[in-house]
Design a protein around this motif. Structure first.
Motif, PDB file in Angstrom:
ATOM      1  N   LEU A 174       0.825  -1.199   0.000  1.00  0.00           N
ATOM      2  CA  LEU A 174       0.000   0.000   0.000  1.00  0.00           C
ATOM      3  C   LEU A 174       0.857   1.246   0.000  1.00  0.00           C
ATOM      4  N   GLU A 175       1.951   1.152   0.702  1.00  0.00           N
ATOM      5  CA  GLU A 175       2.831   2.268   0.870  1.00  0.00           C
ATOM      6  C   GLU A 175       3.338   2.777  -0.467  1.00  0.00           C
ATOM      7  N   ILE A 226      -1.102   2.876  -5.311  1.00  0.00           N
ATOM      8  CA  ILE A 226      -2.185   3.801  -4.980  1.00  0.00           C
ATOM      9  C   ILE A 226      -2.980   4.285  -6.193  1.00  0.00           C
ATOM     10  N   LEU A 266      -5.072   1.505  -7.496  1.00  0.00           N
ATOM     11  CA  LEU A 266      -6.155   1.269  -6.562  1.00  0.00           C
ATOM     12  C   LEU A 266      -7.241   2.325  -6.724  1.00  0.00           C
ATOM     13  N   MET A 267      -6.823   3.564  -6.931  1.00  0.00           N
ATOM     14  CA  MET A 267      -7.810   4.623  -7.141  1.00  0.00           C
ATOM     15  C   MET A 267      -8.598   4.387  -8.408  1.00  0.00           C
TER      16      MET A 267
END
Lengths: 342, 342
Positions: A80-81, A86, A89-90
DNA sequence: AGCGTCTCTGAAAGCCTTTTCTGTTTCTTT
DNA sequence: AAAGAAACAGAAAAGGCTTTCAGAGACGCT
C-alpha cells in the motif's frame, strides 16, 4: 473522553417492516421496490412511501446470499505504501465505486503467506472477483487456476499466461520518451536508470534503444543502470560528463534520478534545458513540479491501468474472460526541462 | 489475448455437501467444525476430513446474515491520493486484517455527496462500523449521530464533540520539534511553515512558540506562514536571512518547505547543519533521505493513528464507546540536518 | 350467466449457516 | 435389571430477501 456503554441502536428497518406499514405482503413490497411490473401503481406508491418513512435500505447481505453474487471484489495489494499501487487502486475503486460494487482492501505486505490468507478470507466472504496489484512490473506467481472467481493482475503481471494481466507498456514508454527528445532536436541522448533487476528498467532501456535505432542513432554511452535514487543520478551524471561531454539530453529512469541528474548538471555549469534536456519517469508530482525547471516526465497512466483492470474483471464476472498480458500506453507530460533546440 | 466464455466454475462446497459426504446431518457438521462439544471425537474427525476433501470454507455471508454482525467495516477516505490517508489506512488495515475483520475501502474524493452515497452503500452492506479518514487535521462535519453503527474519525476530527476522533498532537509536535532544536544548543530559531488556513500549521506554530516561551526564548521573527512548497521555503528563507542573519535553526512546516530552505541556505553559503540546523515535518522518506544532509523531521505516527482508530472502533462495536478528540504524540526522527552545536 | 383472460397479491421455497430443542442411544448407578 | 444421567445426533427455525407459483378478483366476451 466520556465513556459509556452504547445505547441499543435501533435496528435498521427490514422489508417486512415496510410491508406491514404499507399493509401488503413481503413479496409485494419486494416487487414494488424493485420495479417489478406485477404491482398496481397505487400499491407501489404506498410501499415506496412506507419504505421512505422507515428509511429502508435493503440488506445487501441477504440479497447476496440469495443471488449467489455479493457485488464485492477483493483488491489485493502487495504494498500500500508504494506509490504505484495507490493510483491503480484509485482507478479500480473509481471504476467500481460508480456502480454497485464494493471493494475489500487487503494489503499482503509483500508476504506470500499473508496473501494466501487474504485470498482465503476473501473467498470466504464470497467476493465475485479479485484484482491483484503488484508493486513492480516484474512477473509474479499466479494465484492459481483453480480459484472459484476470476482474477485480474494489475501492474505486476502473472507468470501464468492463462491469467489476464494489465500492465503499462514499458518498452513503448521508452520509445515515447526518446521520440520526444528527438522531436526536441536532441541527438546525443544518454540514459541513466535504476536497478537492472527491475523489468521496468530493462524494458524502458530497450524501448529507448529501439527508437534511437529507428532514427539511425545510438545511445551516448551504455545505459547507466544503478539505483532508483538521487545519489545515483548524481554519480552517473558525473561519469557521463567526463566520458561524453557532448551529451545534449539525459533520459532518466525515474523522477528521483532525474533530480540528481539535474543537480549535478547545474553544479557542472550545464544549463537545463538549453544545453542538456532532462526527462524523468513516473511523473511524480512532488518531484516534477518542485524541480527547477519543472521536469518533463513519462506518466504510466496507472489510474487507467486500475480502471482497465476493474473493467476486465467486470466482464470476466459476466462470463467473458480474456487472458495474456495487455500493455497500456504511457504518455509524456512535457514541462520545462525539455525544449526544442533553437 | 484469447477470448472465451468462462467455463462453469465449480461452486464452492456448502455445509450440506460436507454433511452428506460425512454421513451426518448439517447440524452435526456445523457443530463438529466449530468445536462445539456435543460431537463424538470420531464423528468430528469424519466431518473434518470431509470438509478438507471438499475444501470447505464457511460462507461468511450466510454467517453474517444470521449473526447480525458481518465482520466488515467501512473505511471512508477523502483522498486516497494524499500521503496522509495512506499510512492511516495501512495502520487500520493492519489492526483489522490480523483478526476476522475485512475492510471496505471507499474514496469520497473530498465530495460530500459522494461521501453520503458511500455511507448509504456501506450501511446497506451492514458494516459493523465506519472509520472516516480526512486529508488534513481541520475539523470536518460529522456524519451525524443517527447512524446505526459506531464511527471513528481519524486525522481530521469531527466537528461534533460527541463523536470520537483520533488525531496527531500538532501542538505537542511543535513543542517536540523546538525541544529537539534547543537540545542541540540552538537558541535563535525561526519557523517557516505552510498555509495558515491549515490547523496543522497554526497548531504546530503555537506549540513551537510555547516550548520557546518555556525556555525563556522567542521565535526569530514571526512564523513564516505561506504555502506548503519548496518555492515558499526558498522565498521565506531569503527574507529571513536578510532580516535576521543571526538565525541558527529553521523549523519547517513540511519536508518540502525544508528542502527549499536548505537549498537557499546552501546558495547563500550557510552550512547545514553547522551554521543552521534545519528540521522538517511529516518525515516523508523520499524527501528526508534524498536531501543533503538527510533531513531531521517530525513523524506524525500516522500508522499508529490508524491502528488506534481501528482499535477504538473495535471496542465501540463491542459496546464501549468513547467520545471527544484524542491526540496521539508525534516523534522526532533525527538525521544529519540537526546536530548539537559544538 | 358462464367462461376465459388479465392483473394483482400473497404464500412459500430457497440461499447457507448457527443454535435450540427434542429424541435417541449409551453408560452409570443402585 | 431397571432407572436415571449423560452424551450425542438431527429436525427445525431463524436471519432478510427474491422469485415462483397459485389463487383471487375484475373485466370482456359470447
Amino acid at each position: 473522553m466520556a465513556e459509556a456503554t452504547g445505547p441499543a441502536r435501533s435496528q435498521p428497518a427490514t422489508l417486512s417492516d415496510v410491508a406491514r406499514l404499507a399493509g401488503v405482503s413481503i413479496a409485494t413490497a419486494s416487487k414494488a421496490l424493485n420495479g417489478r411490473s406485477q404491482v398496481r401503481a397505487e400499491t407501489r406508491q404506498r410501499v415506496v412511501e412506507a419504505a421512505e418513512r422507515l428509511a429502508f435500505r435493503p440488506n445487501q447481505v441477504a440479497r447476496g446470499l440469495l443471488a449467489g453474487r455479493t457485488g464485492t471484489v477483493g483488491l489485493l495489494t502487495s504494498d500500500l505504501e508504494g506509490r504505484f499501487s495507490i493510483p491503480i487502486l484509485m482507478g479500480a475503486e473509481d471504476a467500481f465505486g460508480a456502480g454497485e460494487v464494493a471493494v475489500f482492501l487487503c494489503d499482503a505486505r509483500g508476504d506470500a503467506i499473508r496473501e494466501q490468507h487474504h485470498v482465503r478470507a476473501l473467498l470466504g466472504r464470497r467476493v465475485d472477483g479479485l484484482i491483484v496489484v503488484g508493486s513492480r512490473t516484474d512477473p509474479r506467481p499466479s494465484l492459481g487456476r483453480e480459484l472459484p472467481v476470476p482474477v485480474v493482475y494489475a501492474y505486476a503481471p502473472s507468470e501464468d499466461p492463462e491469467d489476464l494481466s494489465i500492465v503499462p507498456d514499458s518498452v513503448g514508454a521508452g520509445r515515447l520518451a526518446v521520440d520526444h527528445l528527438l522531436a526536441c532536436g536532441r541527438t546525443r541522448i544518454a540514459h541513466i536508470t535504476g536497478d537492472p533487476g527491475y523489468a521496468a528498467a530493462r524494458e524502458r532501456a530497450e524501448g529507448a534503444r529501439a527508437a534511437l535505432a529507428d532514427a539511425g542513432l545510438t545511445l551516448v554511452g551504455e545505459p547507466g543502470f544503478g539505483a532508483w535514487s538521487e545519489g545515483w543520478g548524481r554519480a552517473a551524471t558525473a561519469m557521463l560528463l567526463d566520458r561524453h561531454p557532448e551529451v545534449d539530453a539525459v533520459l532518466c529512469g525515474s523522477d528521483q534520478i532525474a533530480r540528481g541528474v539535474m543537480d549535478l548538471l547545474r553544479e557542472r555549469g550545464r544549463r537545463v534545458p538549453e544545453d542538456v534536456a532532462v526527462m524523468g519517469f513516473d511523473n511524480w508530482r512532488v518531484l516534477t513540479s518542485a524541480s527547477r525547471p519543472p521536469l518533463t516526465s513519462v506518466d504510466m497512466n496507472l489510474e487507467q491501468v486500475g480502471r482497465a483492470a476493474a473493467h476486465a474483471l467486470f466482464t470476466a464476472i459476466a462470463g467473458t474472460r480474456r487472458s495474456g498480458v495487455e500493455a497500456l500506453p504511457c504518455r509524456v507530460v512535457i514541462r520545462g526541462s525539455t525544449v526544442p533546440l533553437t
